[in-house]
Enzyme design. Structure first.
Site, PDB file in Angstrom:
ATOM      1  N   CYS A  82      41.978  14.347  15.287  1.00 59.36           N
ATOM      2  CA  CYS A  82      41.662  13.138  14.508  1.00 59.36           C
ATOM      3  C   CYS A  82      41.052  13.453  13.144  1.00 59.36           C
ATOM      4  O   CYS A  82      41.006  12.585  12.274  1.00 59.36           O
ATOM      5  CB  CYS A  82      40.732  12.228  15.293  1.00 59.36           C
ATOM      6  SG  CYS A  82      41.437  11.726  16.861  1.00 59.36           S
ATOM      7  N   HIS A 108      37.304   7.423  10.511  1.00 62.16           N
ATOM      8  CA  HIS A 108      38.335   7.552  11.536  1.00 62.16           C
ATOM      9  C   HIS A 108      38.220   6.358  12.476  1.00 62.16           C
ATOM     10  O   HIS A 108      37.127   5.967  12.876  1.00 62.16           O
ATOM     11  CB  HIS A 108      38.139   8.863  12.307  1.00 62.16           C
ATOM     12  CG  HIS A 108      38.978   8.949  13.536  1.00 62.16           C
ATOM     13  ND1 HIS A 108      40.327   8.667  13.534  1.00 62.16           N
ATOM     14  CD2 HIS A 108      38.660   9.242  14.826  1.00 62.16           C
ATOM     15  CE1 HIS A 108      40.795   8.799  14.758  1.00 62.16           C
ATOM     16  NE2 HIS A 108      39.810   9.139  15.556  1.00 62.16           N
ATOM     17  N   ASN A 150      43.682   3.901  17.878  1.00 58.62           N
ATOM     18  CA  ASN A 150      43.353   5.231  17.347  1.00 58.62           C
ATOM     19  C   ASN A 150      44.657   5.999  17.103  1.00 58.62           C
ATOM     20  O   ASN A 150      45.342   6.382  18.049  1.00 58.62           O
ATOM     21  CB  ASN A 150      42.469   5.943  18.377  1.00 58.62           C
ATOM     22  CG  ASN A 150      42.033   7.323  17.920  1.00 58.62           C
ATOM     23  OD1 ASN A 150      42.578   7.880  16.971  1.00 58.62           O
ATOM     24  ND2 ASN A 150      41.052   7.881  18.606  1.00 58.62           N
TER      25      ASN A 150
HETATM   26  O1  UT7 Z   1      39.615   9.982  18.243  1.00 60.90           O
HETATM   27  C1  UT7 Z   1      38.963  10.987  18.925  1.00 60.90           C
HETATM   28  C2  UT7 Z   1      37.660  10.558  19.293  1.00 60.90           C
HETATM   29  N1  UT7 Z   1      37.735   9.652  20.423  1.00 60.90           N
HETATM   30  C3  UT7 Z   1      36.760   8.781  20.545  1.00 60.90           C
HETATM   31  O2  UT7 Z   1      35.935   8.694  19.672  1.00 60.90           O
HETATM   32  C4  UT7 Z   1      36.645   7.979  21.815  1.00 60.90           C
HETATM   33  C5  UT7 Z   1      35.198   7.941  22.225  1.00 60.90           C
HETATM   34  N2  UT7 Z   1      34.913   7.215  23.454  1.00 60.90           N
HETATM   35  C6  UT7 Z   1      35.046   5.886  23.545  1.00 60.90           C
HETATM   36  O3  UT7 Z   1      35.515   5.235  22.631  1.00 60.90           O
HETATM   37  C7  UT7 Z   1      34.541   5.204  24.790  1.00 60.90           C
HETATM   38  O4  UT7 Z   1      33.801   6.120  25.573  1.00 60.90           O
HETATM   39  C8  UT7 Z   1      35.671   4.581  25.652  1.00 60.90           C
HETATM   40  C9  UT7 Z   1      36.258   3.367  24.963  1.00 60.90           C
HETATM   41  C10 UT7 Z   1      36.742   5.603  25.914  1.00 60.90           C
HETATM   42  C11 UT7 Z   1      35.122   4.119  26.999  1.00 60.90           C
HETATM   43  O5  UT7 Z   1      34.025   3.235  26.823  1.00 60.90           O
HETATM   44  P1  UT7 Z   1      32.711   3.404  27.703  1.00 60.90           P
HETATM   45  O6  UT7 Z   1      31.811   2.280  27.392  1.00 60.90           O
HETATM   46  O7  UT7 Z   1      32.190   4.800  27.466  1.00 60.90           O
HETATM   47  O8  UT7 Z   1      33.258   3.198  29.152  1.00 60.90           O
HETATM   48  P2  UT7 Z   1      33.204   4.194  30.397  1.00 60.90           P
HETATM   49  O9  UT7 Z   1      34.107   5.338  30.205  1.00 60.90           O
HETATM   50  O10 UT7 Z   1      31.771   4.468  30.738  1.00 60.90           O
HETATM   51  O11 UT7 Z   1      33.774   3.274  31.544  1.00 60.90           O
HETATM   52  C12 UT7 Z   1      33.058   2.127  31.996  1.00 60.90           C
HETATM   53  C13 UT7 Z   1      33.835   1.496  33.113  1.00 60.90           C
HETATM   54  C14 UT7 Z   1      34.218   2.478  34.217  1.00 60.90           C
HETATM   55  O12 UT7 Z   1      34.125   1.809  35.446  1.00 60.90           O
HETATM   56  P3  UT7 Z   1      32.857   2.072  36.420  1.00 60.90           P
HETATM   57  O13 UT7 Z   1      32.925   3.540  36.702  1.00 60.90           O
HETATM   58  O14 UT7 Z   1      31.661   1.689  35.598  1.00 60.90           O
HETATM   59  O15 UT7 Z   1      33.140   1.187  37.565  1.00 60.90           O
HETATM   60  C15 UT7 Z   1      35.664   2.759  33.946  1.00 60.90           C
HETATM   61  O16 UT7 Z   1      36.388   3.114  35.091  1.00 60.90           O
HETATM   62  O17 UT7 Z   1      35.054   0.963  32.625  1.00 60.90           O
HETATM   63  C16 UT7 Z   1      36.147   1.431  33.405  1.00 60.90           C
HETATM   64  N3  UT7 Z   1      37.309   1.553  32.542  1.00 60.90           N
HETATM   65  C17 UT7 Z   1      38.154   0.542  32.317  1.00 60.90           C
HETATM   66  N4  UT7 Z   1      38.189  -0.713  32.782  1.00 60.90           N
HETATM   67  C18 UT7 Z   1      39.182  -1.499  32.342  1.00 60.90           C
HETATM   68  C19 UT7 Z   1      37.710   2.629  31.827  1.00 60.90           C
HETATM   69  N5  UT7 Z   1      38.823   2.338  31.126  1.00 60.90           N
HETATM   70  C20 UT7 Z   1      39.109   1.042  31.413  1.00 60.90           C
HETATM   71  C21 UT7 Z   1      40.128   0.179  30.989  1.00 60.90           C
HETATM   72  N6  UT7 Z   1      40.114  -1.093  31.474  1.00 60.90           N
HETATM   73  N7  UT7 Z   1      41.082   0.543  30.120  1.00 60.90           N
END
Ligand code: UT7
Length: 332
Positions: free
Chosen positions: A117, A258, A288
């Site tokens: 990225c 980004h 992204n």
């Molecule tokens: O470009 C390169 C750099 N990349 C980035 O900068 C990405 C950085 N990370 C992020 O943007 C965020 O961490 C995410 C958007 C990927 C995830 O957000 P989060 O608030 O960190 O969510 P999480 O991974 O902690 O997941 C929270 C919950 C989980 O469920 P439980 O374990 O709390 O029951 C996941 O299983 O959300 C669930 N989950 C989803 N639910 C519905 C994860 N993906 C999804 C989804 N739809 N697509």
């Protein structure tokens, strides 16, 4: 820091996004997700995916044609192509070489940069320095990604976040001092590649039936850790470059970060004490797009009239590697 004697200016921008648009509701028919989750956790509403058979180089050609037209140059004057991509047409030859042929350019220097990225800023940094050296005069800098080719459409934690696009700029050497790309910085930390990676397809795990069955040719991401690092590093690198070139954040006219997550951008704005109005974001419509993202937002901001002569513009990115980078531009 003393100014380089030769300036490097951006004389044309262009971008391309595929016609096929998938909304969050469309994604919820593929994986167990919802419009509400994707929007509130990432800020994304829709993304574009390339058509079947549409390659990274095809998107790059479309973006490049627009940038060449905007710059008003004769394409035969381009003497350097750098393509930032982590989704090349094929592992080799480089997408830059494929582009050289598709654009009908001469037998010029052409190579790819793989900085995920942060790729667009790495490419801009490298190209600017090659122009400053005096060895090159006009460069085509591209960020192009077919992220859909490495997305696991069974993994809701990643497939909803990314999109396909290409962006391009023409940079040219100029004798006018104090304008254009004032400077760039780039950094890396390769201590834990597994934070964001594609495990198979390289020399560690060459392609095999097993690697395909284990879905190892797709993106894997530790989203939470990447999120924390992105907030910290993008803030740090932004303040580092401003300090290095003796500016303060309130002097920035436009910041183009980004486009990974709106919550990361919100945190960056708070950290830099800048209102969100100073940022150009299009994450909601494109997701992204990795190496294409900064150039895609730059071209859109320019087309919308958000960039004027004399403006101070900060580009900042963070991605797999880990890699990061920033460029400070005084628009000519
Ligand atoms: O470009 C390169 C750099 N990349 C980035 O900068 C990405 C950085 N990370 C992020 O943007 C965020 O961490 C995410 C958007 C990927 C995830 O957000 P989060 O608030 O960190 O969510 P999480 O991974 O902690 O997941 C929270 C919950 C989980 O469920 P439980 O374990 O709390 O029951 C996941 O299983 O959300 C669930 N989950 C989803 N639910 C519905 C994860 N993906 C999804 C989804 N739809 N697509």
């Amino acid at each position: 820091m003393s100014q380089p004697t030769r300036s490097v200016i951006i004389t044309g921008t262009g971008s391309y996004s595929p016609a096929k648009v998938l909304t969050n509701d469309d994604m919820s028919k593929i994986v167990d997700t919802s419009d509400e989750w994707i929007r509130t956790r990432s800020g994304i509403s829709e993304r574009c995916f390339a058509a079947q058979g549409e390659k990274t180089s095809d998107m790059a050609v479309a973006a490049a044609e627009k940038a060449i037209l905007a710059a008003g140059i004769d394409r035969s004057d381009i003497d350097l192509i750098i393509v930032a991509t982590m989704t090349p047409d094929m592992p080799f030859p480089s997408t830059a070489c494929i582009l050289q042929s598709k654009l009908g350019l001469g037998n010029i220097t052409a190579f790819d940069i793989q900085a995920a990225c942060s790729g667009f800023i790495y490419a801009l940094n490298t190209g600017s320095n090659m122009l400053r050296s005096g060895a090159y005069k006009k460069a085509l800098i591209i960020g192009a990604e077919k992220m859909s080719s490495i997305l696991d459409f069974q993994d809701r934690t990643t497939c909803v976040l990314f999109g396909d696009a290409a962006s391009a700029i023409i940079i040219e050497a100029s004798e006018t001092a104090g304008v254009g790309v004032l400077g760039s910085i780039a950094g890396s930390d390769g201590s834990d590649p597994s934070l964001l990676y594609q495990p198979a397809g390289g020399s560690t795990i060459p392609p095999s039936h097993e690697s395909i069955d284990a879905r190892q040719h797709f993106i894997k991401m530790n989203g939470k850790e990447i999120f924390k690092q992105a907030v910290r590093v993008m803030g740090q690198v932004s303040s580092d470059i401003l300090k290095q070139y003796s500016f303060t954040s309130d002097q920035i006219d436009l910041l183009i970060p980004h486009q990974a997550n709106m919550r990361i951008i919100d945190s960056l704005a708070k950290r830099m004490k800048l209102p969100l109005e100073k940022f150009h974001n299009n994450l909601d419509r494109f997701g992204n797009t990795s190496g294409a993202s900064v150039g895609l937002a730059l071209d859109e901001a320019y087309q919308m009239g958000r960039i004027q002569s004399g403006d101070l513009i900060l580009l900042v990115a963070f991605g797999a590697g880990l890699t990061w980078g920033a460029s400070l531009i005084k628009w000519q």
